[in-house]
Design a protein around this motif. Structure first.
Motif, PDB file in Angstrom:
ATOM      1  N   TYR A 481       0.823  -8.264  -4.431  1.00  0.00           N
ATOM      2  CA  TYR A 481       0.537  -6.793  -3.815  1.00  0.00           C
ATOM      3  C   TYR A 481       0.825  -5.900  -4.515  1.00  0.00           C
ATOM      4  N   ASN A 526      -3.259   1.097  -2.619  1.00  0.00           N
ATOM      5  CA  ASN A 526      -2.726  -0.336  -2.150  1.00  0.00           C
ATOM      6  C   ASN A 526      -3.641  -1.274  -2.710  1.00  0.00           C
ATOM      7  N   ALA A 527      -3.312  -2.410  -3.277  1.00  0.00           N
ATOM      8  CA  ALA A 527      -4.071  -3.410  -3.781  1.00  0.00           C
ATOM      9  C   ALA A 527      -3.624  -4.686  -3.619  1.00  0.00           C
ATOM     10  N   LEU A 528      -4.292  -5.508  -3.120  1.00  0.00           N
ATOM     11  CA  LEU A 528      -4.024  -6.912  -2.773  1.00  0.00           C
ATOM     12  C   LEU A 528      -4.892  -7.676  -3.357  1.00  0.00           C
ATOM     13  N   LEU A 530      -5.523 -12.182  -3.855  1.00  0.00           N
ATOM     14  CA  LEU A 530      -5.370 -13.321  -3.302  1.00  0.00           C
ATOM     15  C   LEU A 530      -6.369 -14.212  -4.030  1.00  0.00           C
ATOM     16  N   THR A 550      -9.997 -13.072  -3.839  1.00  0.00           N
ATOM     17  CA  THR A 550     -10.290 -11.688  -3.261  1.00  0.00           C
ATOM     18  C   THR A 550      -9.697 -10.731  -3.767  1.00  0.00           C
ATOM     19  N   GLN A 552      -8.746  -6.519  -2.877  1.00  0.00           N
ATOM     20  CA  GLN A 552      -8.910  -5.507  -1.835  1.00  0.00           C
ATOM     21  C   GLN A 552      -8.159  -4.252  -2.459  1.00  0.00           C
ATOM     22  N   GLN A 554      -7.592   0.175  -1.713  1.00  0.00           N
ATOM     23  CA  GLN A 554      -7.820   1.386  -1.379  1.00  0.00           C
ATOM     24  C   GLN A 554      -6.970   2.449  -2.041  1.00  0.00           C
ATOM     25  N   GLU A 590     -11.012   9.735  -1.214  1.00  0.00           N
ATOM     26  CA  GLU A 590     -10.602   8.475  -1.055  1.00  0.00           C
ATOM     27  C   GLU A 590     -11.626   7.400  -1.567  1.00  0.00           C
ATOM     28  N   GLY A 592     -12.587   2.948  -1.268  1.00  0.00           N
ATOM     29  CA  GLY A 592     -12.038   1.479  -0.760  1.00  0.00           C
ATOM     30  C   GLY A 592     -13.012   0.837  -1.861  1.00  0.00           C
ATOM     31  N   LEU A 593     -12.381  -0.562  -2.272  1.00  0.00           N
ATOM     32  CA  LEU A 593     -13.201  -1.544  -2.894  1.00  0.00           C
ATOM     33  C   LEU A 593     -12.783  -2.905  -2.234  1.00  0.00           C
ATOM     34  N   SER A 594     -13.719  -3.776  -2.212  1.00  0.00           N
ATOM     35  CA  SER A 594     -13.666  -4.958  -1.493  1.00  0.00           C
ATOM     36  C   SER A 594     -14.361  -6.087  -2.480  1.00  0.00           C
ATOM     37  N   TYR A 596     -14.816 -10.283  -3.713  1.00  0.00           N
ATOM     38  CA  TYR A 596     -14.735 -11.812  -3.595  1.00  0.00           C
ATOM     39  C   TYR A 596     -15.381 -12.294  -4.902  1.00  0.00           C
ATOM     40  N   GLY A 618     -17.942  -4.846  -2.745  1.00  0.00           N
ATOM     41  CA  GLY A 618     -18.378  -3.769  -1.939  1.00  0.00           C
ATOM     42  C   GLY A 618     -17.481  -2.636  -2.244  1.00  0.00           C
TER      43      GLY A 618
ATOM     44  N   SER B   2      -8.084 -15.539   4.650  1.00  0.00           N
ATOM     45  CA  SER B   2      -7.354 -14.550   4.123  1.00  0.00           C
ATOM     46  C   SER B   2      -8.100 -13.502   3.732  1.00  0.00           C
ATOM     47  N   ALA B   3      -9.313 -13.726   3.289  1.00  0.00           N
ATOM     48  CA  ALA B   3     -10.304 -12.688   2.983  1.00  0.00           C
ATOM     49  C   ALA B   3     -10.491 -11.824   4.043  1.00  0.00           C
ATOM     50  N   SER B   6      -7.595  -9.664   4.704  1.00  0.00           N
ATOM     51  CA  SER B   6      -7.430  -8.585   3.801  1.00  0.00           C
ATOM     52  C   SER B   6      -8.482  -7.409   3.883  1.00  0.00           C
ATOM     53  N   PHE B  10      -7.838  -3.427   4.417  1.00  0.00           N
ATOM     54  CA  PHE B  10      -8.086  -2.321   3.457  1.00  0.00           C
ATOM     55  C   PHE B  10      -9.308  -1.630   3.623  1.00  0.00           C
ATOM     56  N   GLY B  11     -10.333  -2.568   4.150  1.00  0.00           N
ATOM     57  CA  GLY B  11     -11.761  -2.145   4.749  1.00  0.00           C
ATOM     58  C   GLY B  11     -12.422  -1.055   3.624  1.00  0.00           C
ATOM     59  N   CYS B  12     -13.006  -1.564   2.676  1.00  0.00           N
ATOM     60  CA  CYS B  12     -14.070  -0.608   2.153  1.00  0.00           C
ATOM     61  C   CYS B  12     -15.231  -0.453   2.865  1.00  0.00           C
ATOM     62  N   ALA B  13     -15.439  -1.336   3.881  1.00  0.00           N
ATOM     63  CA  ALA B  13     -16.558  -1.190   5.069  1.00  0.00           C
ATOM     64  C   ALA B  13     -16.632   0.057   5.508  1.00  0.00           C
ATOM     65  N   LEU B  16     -16.286   6.693   4.537  1.00  0.00           N
ATOM     66  CA  LEU B  16     -15.447   7.532   4.231  1.00  0.00           C
ATOM     67  C   LEU B  16     -16.232   8.763   4.147  1.00  0.00           C
TER      68      LEU B  16
END
Lengths: 1076, 584
Positions: A481, A526-528, A530, A550, A552, A554, A590, A592-594, A596, A618, B2-3, B6, B10-13, B16
């Motif tokens: 994190y 914030n970045a996570l 795993l 993954t 994540q 933001q 702002e 966000g990126l996600s 896998y 994403g 976990s995916a 997360s 954080f939700g890029c979905a 915005l």
């Protein structure tokens, strides 16, 4: 390689004291314990120890996390030990006689392999052995690159160090940034900077203190970088920072570096006499500052012979001042600067814990005169890793940096004045006419010294926590994190200051209205991460590694600006102490990126290598239904030297590996057209709040209105960057020679661009869509030779080369092929221009068209005074000495045509400003305690069109003339380099300066970046003062540049206006390194 | 799992959207949203932009006092551009307007408010299309904001008469439906719409008449009807001509219908500074100065008050006061440049006009001696560029330096001028009305009194008596003597305000620009040193200054319309080039 030779460079062997042993019944077996350390004495995990009886291996064991191994139940006898580890030379220790019921302890010190092939390379979310790597990855150890160079930023240190990594710097200003590009990968959608990840988290490369960096890996192809997804489209730079080592007692390192800096190049102004003679030649009768040119010329000629007649270097005729003395304006603006760098760290570890903490201080005073051009930075970095249990490891990293940069506010004016003021301009202070006021002249040096500089502060805090869990052998689960906060503040104070204009001697007021402006912004990320990896092998031949995880992320940014006019006093500037109307504004961004991701590696006996990666990613920037993309990559390698038939040639070929890769990766970042400002909401047709061009009469304040909403497509998504790479890695001649060669092709598919030229009646830009493809092809290579002569002399030589063709647009919707837009078949950075034929001569004109001075052709006729068949520029009455262009299309007039590919008029492609060949060369040698290193960097092939006041003489009536510009056309100098100039730089001056072949510059250069010598103090001397290592060094940076440009220009420097550059810095530095 | 966790953290979905910007739906939701959006339309008014006086270089009344400053229209060296900012920007502004118009019916505004905003939109759409038609003739007409896929982008040019009918219809709707008082002081209101109808109707009506397109009358009628209403609403002009151009606040100045306001640290311009430094190089020609009448209402060619033009003093005697607000009157003083102090020469002729300027102007406006931007005294007027005497600012080629927009001095504040710019003023409306009435065959002495003679009052020039017009030998024989005087009055009243090039075009009189552009009469050795390089007509040592060569004899007919940018034709082959212009 003979065993004697191995021994010469190898191990320290010690047989430790025998330990008391216990006897259990009749068993009289022997026990062996040992520790494997690296050359610095740090324990090595994962080394393989074979216990050999003759040629037969009777036991194999790996070292644990503290480098230890232990084997019991060995029959007494004679044994040898062969120890191997990736990155180290294999060692064989012979002649051990193991006795029953005894434990023998041995200490093995491993020597790193002399070449890079054995290295472990950091790749996305893990490491790989370089020997089995299949992607295009270049890796350098920072200590080898940085050495003791007086370089304050990581990117500057890396310039020229990695083939295919293009780092360009536009300015020598302290704290100025660089731009980075990998292999020329490109898009026409804005910036193509690679992603920089520091210990797995994205970061600005120059926020890391170079001295804290252990290793830098550049992931050049999509198969390697795909795992980073969204922002890795243009490659990834993976940085790992230095950590402490287990079981190492605390060690302190301190180094410093003091550098005296000066400008690498400055333009040379003509003397007042040369300048005024030239103006006279051009036909200028009155200087813009009012002096009569003929009178001035006479005075200057008199001044040459009778300088004592003009004690203050000035004459007054008809109440007009004529300055006569020569001053060095440029030399006064640029003086010597001074820099210092201090690094201090302590590191170490117990058997469960490692730690390293460093602090650094950098202070640069730039070469602009005065104290307003500075950069200061503090870095703090602390790592702590500890094993909580046998299977659980925790790490914490705190990172902080704080930078303060001061920059003269009126940079543009300073450089414009420095470039355009003649050498006759007086310096220092002068009297304001008609008053008793003595005020500073508004010369560049005075402006730089007196005006309050802009103060920019940034600080970054990064908190990083990681848990690594290994429930079973070979399975590692990691959770990371990161919280990053970046703060930026910019304070801009404008005082109302009075000067005397040194040209006109009038009052010159800078900032008639004083003001205080402050902008602050804060970005929170914030970045996570795993991820888990699992390794296993089948039958000691089939090796498998799986990694999946993954990511994540933001980011939220908020900015706030406030401004207030009319400072009460210049001594206490603030919002509170100003009395004018305050104005405020804010801004937010702002995203966000996600993602896998997975990676799968397979190798068969380290001989056949396969890797597959993929990422499903994403981004919040795309419309809801187009948000995700899947980006796969695959690569394969064949290690020829692992084939049995090549084993015989091991002495020649240590390693030969062929590899190939294919990958796709997505780009989600778009920019506002023509800017480098990121567009965070490209799918939203938003309307920004802007000032109207209209005032509210009731308040006398400008009204607020809205920008135009853009056209937005709901069907746009990731732009895809596809790369193909074929490479060979080879290590030859007993590791003395190592080589890497890659050819590649990059295709950017579905570029997010406005995409097409549409009729102006649309009234706006077309929407951004996935239109347009391009491709880039090139190669890069690296060759290193490393050897020694005798025991005391070691040397190495390395060269890296990167060649590439300009990117080609392969798809674009511009069927008319307008040259004002991209078009299919276009090579990016191509330069369209006219072909120079020479000068017009009097013979080209009809009789009577010209006057006695071969000028004033104003003939009203179809061909404007030129003889039939002689083509002049459209709409221009030519004169002798004007540039004559070749009438390429034969229509008897020179014109840009319809500005299309099919009708470019008389223009053609005359060059390309892509850096088509870049190279770096480094060499180092050491003899006993002395060492020497050399680093050269350059560009071999590039065209540049330069059109500014330093290239061209007298661009307008306010400009000066430099010494290299004195060779201009006159009736008596018809073969000059520069064409005819006109009074006040009017007339046909501009026509002759159209982009053309004759004045296209060669942008190639070679720069001696660094020469350094060092001396390591003898150990005997040091041990008495408890110092383990001490070294002193001297180095020179940017000492010589070889290029094809006039003095004062640099092919890499960015134009600050009118041709003014902040020159790169020549540095002479010295310092000391201490470890204790 | 976990995916999934997360992702929800954080939700890029998430969708915005920018927090500091609006969108169409949030903008056109209430009255104020329309109001804020519509301020951008006002950018269509250039105000005190250089482009306005620069356009005068293409006419017979101005000369660019720069080496090789000759107008490409006059030297016939116009090149078909690949793109043209005027063309592009006009359509961009039309799009902005159409976006608002497309959204009016989607709102819950009252019908009255809807009609008001439609009127504002129609006004600006008409204003922008009128500019396009004036330059290019036929232009693509779009009454909605197109998408990139709209086939309308690729249509042929809409015929001029269709476009101008749309313009007239839009303006008529706006005149009837806009709030009479607009949205407060100095906003688009009924009078502004009428002022533009007055301008556009005359422009289009006379263009049609002199280019033989037919159907001129409805446009001229619209023009006169609108002007008549304005003449009731705005019965008075400001007493001082200079007030119209050099007031720091035009609010409440009589006869000003709409103006662009300039305020320090908000919006400023440079036109006034350019009249004081070395950058402003707008010169009147001899012909322009000759158009200014003498006090008796006659031209210099017939007036007994005119003595000669061999010296500046003689030439400027007894002239229309507007001349002294447009060209600095001649004088000489002693000064040591750079200095803001001067002494008199003691020669009475050198200060002949000081008293006059003291009477008609004041410290808030124009004063003698003239000052440069820094407050330094200019030693003399006329102040020749090639005889600058160490003062390289405020110079001229012809000897008739244009200083109409020069405000009183704001010392040391160069290029931050704050004199307001009139956009629509009664001076123009009266000139429009007089001309339109003449073209309709309805010009009478009463109309002359209500128009020309009101303008002449400010110049202290005798009234025009329609039945007793002196035979001006400089008159174009093809032009009726009454119309000649109407056009003269227009040229003088609107000098340098960017009308004359368009006027010559609509009158089909660009042949005027083929005449030699001359300056003052000078004598080398007397007015300037004998070896001066100032060129005199035919290379004489005494005569009219003549910097530019004689232009080509015939003004080509096709030059009356601008060329369509070649890039636009490349993108849309249905766009045809205006006849005569190269098409390759």
């Amino acid at each position: 390689m003979t065993s004697g030779k191995i021994i010469r460079i190898s191990a320290l062997l010690m047989i430790m004291a025998c330990l008391p042993v216990l006897f259990f019944g009749q068993t009289q077996q022997a026990t062996v314990t040992g520790v494997v350390n690296n050359e610095k004495g740090s324990p090595l995990e994962g080394a393989t120890v074979h216990i050999m009886s003759g040629q037969k291996s009777i036991a194999t064991i790996g070292t644990d996390s503290v480098g230890r191994f232990k084997v019991m139940n060995i029959s007494p006898g004679a044994y040898s030990f062969t120890v191997s580890r990736v990155g180290y030379e294999q060692q064989t220790l012979t002649g051990y006689s193991l006795k029953g019921a005894q434990t023998t302890s041995i200490l093995i010190t491993m020597i790193p392999l002399a070449n890079a092939m054995g290295e472990v390379v950091v790749v996305g979310y893990g490491t790989q052995k370089k020997a089995t790597l299949t992607g295009a990855v270049a890796s350098v150890k920072m200590d080898n690159v940085l050495k003791d160079r007086p370089v304050t930023s990581t990117s500057q240190a890396l310039q020229g160090a990695v083939p295919g990594l293009q780092i360009t710097q536009g300015s020598g200003q302290p704290g100025s940034g660089t731009s980075i590009n990998i292999r020329g990968y490109t898009t026409i959608n804005g910036s193509t900077s690679p992603l920089v990840v520091v210990d797995n988290v994205p970061m600005d490369i120059d926020d890391v203190n170079p001295a804290d960096i252990e290793n830098v890996s550049v992931l050049k192809d999509a198969s390697a970088s795909a795992i980073y997804g969204g922002r890795a489209a243009f490659g990834v730079i993976v940085i790992t920072t230095k950590k402490g080592a287990k079981n190492q007692k605390v060690r302190f390192d301190y180094s410093n570096n003091f550098a005296f800096t000066s400008a690498s190049t400055l333009p040379v102004k003509s003397s007042p006499l040369q300048y005024i003679s030239a103006l006279n030649d051009f036909g200028t009768t009155t200087a813009w500052s009012g002096q009569d040119i003929k009178t001035w010329l006479g005075l200057l000629q008199d001044y040459q012979t009778n300088p004592s007649k003009y004690p203050d270097g000035m004459a007054t005729v008809n109440s007009i001042k004529y300055p006569l003395a020569q001053h060095d304006l440029y030399g006064r603006l640029f003086e010597h600067g001074f820099e210092q760098i201090h690094n201090f760290s302590f590191s170490g570890g117990s058997d469960k814990t490692t730690y390293r903490t460093s602090v650094a201080y950098t202070n640069q005073d730039g070469i602009l005169t005065g104290k307003n051009d500075t950069y200061k930075r503090y870095n703090f970095n602390s790592n702590l890793t500890t094993a909580l249990t046998n299977s659980l490891t925790a790490s914490v990293n705190v990172f902080y940096n704080n930078e303060t940069q001061t920059t003269p506010v009126n940079y543009g004016t300073i450089f414009y004045n420095a470039i355009s003021f003649g050498s006759h301009v007086p310096v220092g202070y002068g009297q304001l006419p008609g008053t008793n006021d003595t005020l500073p002249y508004s010369t560049p040096d005075n402006l730089a010294k007196i005006e309050v500089p802009q103060n920019i502060q940034t600080n970054n805090l990064r908190l990083f926590g990681k848990l690594e869990y290994s429930p079973v052998k070979n399975l590692k689960i990691s959770g990371e994190y990161t919280f990053t906060q970046a703060n930026y503040s910019n304070v801009d104070v404008r005082n109302t200051n009075r000067y005397v204009n040194p040209n006109t001697y009038q009052l010159d007021i800078v900032n008639p209205t004083s003001s205080y402006t402050k902008y602050t912004s804060a970005t929170n990320v914030n970045a996570l991460n795993l991820y888990a990896s699992y390794t296993f092998n089948i039958a000691n031949a089939h090796n498998f590694t799986f990694l999946a995880g993954t990511n994540q992320e933001q980011s939220k940014e908020a900015g706030y600006s406030s401004k207030r006019l009319n400072l009460l006093t210049s001594s206490v500037p603030s919002l509170s102490t100003s009395i004018g109307t305050p104005t405020v504004d804010d801004d937010f961004n702002e995203y966000g990126l996600s993602g896998y991701f997975y990676r799968f590696n397979y190798s068969y006996k380290n001989r056949y290598l396969l890797e597959a990666t993929g990422r499903y990613d994403g981004s919040s920037r795309f419309p809801t239904n187009e948000r995700y993309g899947f980006f796969p990559g695959a690569s394969a390698g064949w290690v020829l030297t692992e084939e049995p038939f090549l084993h015989r040639l091991k002495n020649i070929f240590s390693l030969i590996k062929l590899r190939g890769s294919y990958g796709e990766i997505g780009n989600q970042v778009t920019y506002f057209s023509g800017t480098t400002t990121q567009d965070y909401y490209p799918a939203v047709p938003s309307m920004s709040i802007v000032n109207a061009g209209w005032i509210d009469p009731s308040t006398n304040i400008v009204l607020t209105t809205l920008g135009s909403p853009r056209l937005v497509s709901q069907s746009f998504t990731w732009e895809r960057i596809r790369t193909y790479d074929l490479g060979i890695d080879a290590t030859l001649l007993k590791n003395r020679l190592s080589a890497t060669f890659d050819v590649y092709r990059e295709e950017t598919i579905g570029m997010l661009v406005n995409g097409s030229s549409l009729p102006a009646s649309l009234g706006t830009q077309p929407p951004k869509e996935n239109r347009g493809n391009l491709k880039v092809e090139g190669w890069d290579m690296n060759l290193t030779w490393k050897d020694n002569v005798g025991k005391d002399f070691n040397y190495s030589v390395g060269i890296n080369l990167a060649g590439r063709n300009p990117a080609v647009i392969t798809k674009y919707n511009n069927p008319a092929k307008l040259l004002s837009d991209y078009y299919e078949g276009m090579k990016i950075n191509e330069i369209w221009g006219y072909k120079t034929a020479g000068y017009f001569t009097a013979d080209d004109f009809v009789k009577g068209a010209l006057d006695a001075n071969l000028i004033n052709n104003k003939t009203v006729s179809a061909n404007r005074g030129l003889l039939p068949g002689i083509a002049g520029f459209q709409g221009v009455y030519q004169n002798p000495g004007d540039i004559r262009f070749v009438d390429l299309n034969g229509d008897s007039v020179i014109s840009p045509g319809a500005n299309t590919v099919s009708n470019p008029g008389d223009r053609m492609i005359i060059g390309n400003s892509t850096r088509r060949m870049q190279y770096g060369f480094n060499a180092s040698a050491s003899y006993k305690n002395f060492d020497l290193s050399l680093f050269i960097q350059g560009v071999g092939n590039r065209d540049v069109w330069i059109s500014n006041n330093v290239f061209w003489p007298y661009t307008d009536q306010f400009s000066n003339i430099y010494t290299h510009q004195l060779d201009y056309w006159t009736p008596n100098n018809p073969n000059a380099y520069y064409p005819r100039m006109y009074a006040n730089a009017s007339g046909n001056t501009g026509t002759s300066r159209n982009t053309q072949t004759k004045y296209l510059s060669n942008g190639a250069y070679l720069r001696i970046k660094s020469i350094a010598v060092g001396y390591t103090l003898p150990q005997k001397l040091l041990s008495r003062i408890k110092v383990s290592r001490a070294r002193v060094f001297f180095s020179g940076e940017n000492l010589f540049t070889f290029d094809h440009l006039p003095k004062g220009l640099d092919p890499e420097a960015s134009d600050l206006g009118s041709g003014g550059i902040y020159p790169f810095l020549k540095k002479m530095s010295f310092g000391v390194n201490l470890s204790f | 799992m976990s995916a999934a966790l997360s992702a929800s953290l954080f939700g890029c979905a998430k969708d915005l959207s920018p927090k500091d910007q609006l969108q169409i739906s949030t903008t056109f939701s209430n009255y104020d949203g329309f109001k804020v959006y519509a301020w951008k339309f006002y950018n269509a008014f250039p105000g005190y932009d250089f482009s306005v006086p620069n356009s005068e270089f293409n006419s017979d009344l101005f000369l660019n006092a720069n080496p090789n400053g000759q107008s490409s229209w006059i030297s016939q060296t116009v090149v078909v551009p690949s793109s043209d900012a005027f063309y592009t920007n006009s359509y961009a502004r039309i799009r902005d307007v159409n976006i608002m118009l497309d959204n009016i019916d989607k709102t819950t505004l009252s019908d009255g408010d809807k009609a008001h905003w439609r009127s504002v939109g129609y006004f600006f759409r008409a204003f922008n299309y009128a500019g396009l038609v004036n330059r290019y003739g036929d232009v693509q007409y779009l009454d909605h904001a197109p998408t990139d896929a709209d086939t309308a982008l690729y249509m042929a040019r809409t015929p001029r008469n269709v476009v101008t009918q749309h313009i007239l219809d839009d303006l008529n709707y706006a005149q009837q439906n806009i709030k009479v008082a607009g949205d407060g002081a100095n906003t688009i209101n009924q009078a502004v719409v009428q002022a533009f109808i007055s301008r556009f109707g005359l422009q289009e009506g006379t263009w049609r008449k002199y280019h033989n397109l037919g159907n001129a009358e409805p446009y001229l009628r619209a023009s006169t009807a609108a002007a008549e209403k304005l003449m009731v609403t705005f019965p008075a002009l400001s007493a001082n001509y200079d007030d119209d151009f050099n007031s720091e606040n035009l609010a409440g100045v009589p006869g000003i219908i709409l103006y662009k306001q300039y305020v320090t640290n908000q919006i400023t311009h440079s036109l006034s500074s350019y009249g004081r430094n070395s950058s402003g190089r707008w010169d009147l020609t001899k012909k322009a100065v000759d158009m200014y009448l003498l006090k008796d209402g006659q031209s210099r060619f017939t007036s007994p008050l005119f003595t000669n033009d061999k010296t500046p003093n003689e030439e400027f005697k007894n002239r229309d006061l507007r001349l002294y607000f447009t060209v600095p009157p001649p004088y000489k003083v002693n000064t040591t440049p750079p200095s803001s102090v001067f002494t008199y020469t003691g020669v009475p002729d050198d200060t002949m006009y000081f008293g006059l300027m003291n009477r008609i102007s004041n410290a808030q406006h124009k004063t003698l001696p003239t000052l440069n931007w820094n407050g330094f005294v200019v030693r003399q007027e006329p102040h020749y560029a090639d005889y600058a005497n160490g003062q390289p600012y405020s110079v001229t080629y012809t000897g008739y330096r244009f200083y109409k927009f020069v405000d009183h001095l704001v010392a040391n504040l160069q290029n931050s001028d704050i004199n307001d710019c009139p956009i629509f003023r009664m001076g123009e409306v009266l000139a429009n009305y007089a001309e339109a009435k003449f073209e309709l065959g309805e010009f009478t002495q009463a109309i002359a009194n209500a128009t020309i003679n009101k303008l002449r009052v400010r110049g202290e020039v005798a009234a025009l008596n329609v039945s007793a017009i002196a035979n001006d030998p400089s008159r174009d024989a093809d032009v009726d003597p009454v119309l000649w005087e109407i056009r003269r009055e227009r040229a003088v009243e609107l000098m340098g305000e960017g009308f004359h090039f368009d006027d010559l075009r609509r009158w089909n009189k660009m042949s005027y620009v083929t005449q030699w552009k001359l300056g003052r009469w000078i004598k080398k050795g007397t007015d300037v040193p004998a070896n001066s390089i100032i060129p005199i007509q035919n290379g004489a040592t005494e005569g009219y200054i003549s910097y530019e060569p004689l232009p080509p004899a015939n003004f080509p007919d096709y030059y009356y319309l601008y060329p369509i940018p070649s890039g636009e034709i490349a993108l849309n082959p249905k766009l045809t080039q205006n006849p005569g212009w190269p098409t390759k």
